[in-house]
Design a protein around this motif. Structure first.
Motif, short mmCIF file in Angstrom:
data_model
loop_
_atom_site.label_atom_id
_atom_site.label_comp_id
_atom_site.label_asym_id
_atom_site.label_seq_id
_atom_site.Cartn_x
_atom_site.Cartn_y
_atom_site.Cartn_z
N VAL A 134 0.86 -1.19 0.00
CA VAL A 134 0.00 0.00 0.00
C VAL A 134 0.90 1.24 0.00
N GLN A 135 0.63 2.12 -0.94
CA GLN A 135 1.37 3.39 -0.99
C GLN A 135 0.50 4.51 -0.44
N LEU A 136 1.11 5.38 0.34
CA LEU A 136 0.38 6.44 1.03
C LEU A 136 1.08 7.77 0.80
N VAL A 137 0.29 8.80 0.49
CA VAL A 137 0.85 10.14 0.28
C VAL A 137 0.00 11.15 1.03
N GLU A 138 0.63 11.83 1.99
CA GLU A 138 -0.09 12.83 2.77
C GLU A 138 0.00 14.20 2.12
N SER A 139 -1.00 15.03 2.42
CA SER A 139 -0.99 16.42 1.97
C SER A 139 -1.86 17.23 2.91
N SER A 145 -3.06 3.80 -2.38
CA SER A 145 -3.28 2.91 -3.51
C SER A 145 -4.43 1.96 -3.18
N GLU A 146 -4.85 1.22 -4.19
CA GLU A 146 -5.96 0.31 -4.00
C GLU A 146 -5.67 -0.67 -2.87
N THR A 160 -9.09 7.76 -0.16
CA THR A 160 -8.58 8.90 0.59
C THR A 160 -8.96 8.81 2.06
N LEU A 161 -7.97 9.02 2.89
CA LEU A 161 -8.16 9.12 4.34
C LEU A 161 -7.96 10.57 4.73
N THR A 162 -8.87 11.11 5.53
CA THR A 162 -8.73 12.51 5.92
C THR A 162 -8.67 12.64 7.45
N PHE A 183 2.64 -0.06 6.56
CA PHE A 183 2.82 0.87 5.45
C PHE A 183 2.74 2.31 5.96
N TRP A 184 3.65 3.16 5.48
CA TRP A 184 3.74 4.54 5.97
C TRP A 184 3.94 5.52 4.83
N GLY A 185 3.35 6.72 5.01
CA GLY A 185 3.64 7.81 4.10
C GLY A 185 4.86 8.56 4.60
#
Length: 124
Positions: free
Chosen positions: A1-6, A24-25, A77-79, A114-116
């Motif tokens: 799992v790929q994670l990207v924070e913003s 990612s999915e 998306t996780l918020t 998994f970590w961003g």
């Protein structure tokens, strides 16, 4: 799992900020997704976690009533909505994930696979 924070940034005390984590999915039907933070010179701590199958949520006492975690499975998306921010909320915020097996979703970072890369939040 790929994670990207913003969504990180600087905000005044009492202000609000919303962080997003695009992932990612998810290959399996149930994951624990969470937000963790690490202030300068301190250990990483759990802020809030969510079980995707049931949307059950878990919060650290320090953020209960101020932060809200949510997951949109259709948008991957996780918020994290953060209200009434305090200087002690200043930290690098990380999104994390692990396949859920049983029970709740721990606030301990040890179980997350998994970590961003994180997004900085500064409250002054």
């Amino acid at each position: 799992v790929q994670l990207v924070e913003s969504g990180g940034g600087s905000v005044r005390t009492g202000g609000s900020l919303t962080l997003s984590c695009s992932h990612s999915e998810l290959s399996y039907s149930a994951y624990c997704l969470g937000w963790f933070r690490q202030a300068l010179g301190k250990e990483r701590e759990g802020v809030t976690t969510l079980k995707t199958r049931s949307s059950m949520t878990f919060y650290a006492d320090s953020v209960k009533g101020r932060f809200t975690i949510a997951h949109d499975n259709t948008k991957n998306t996780l918020t994290l909505r953060m209200n009434n921010l305090k200087p002690e909320d200043t930290a690098m915020y990380y999104c994390a994930a692990v396949r859920h097996t049983y029970g709740g979703c721990s606030l301990s970072q040890a179980g997350y696979r998994f970590w961003g890369l994180g997004t900085q939040v500064t409250v002054s």
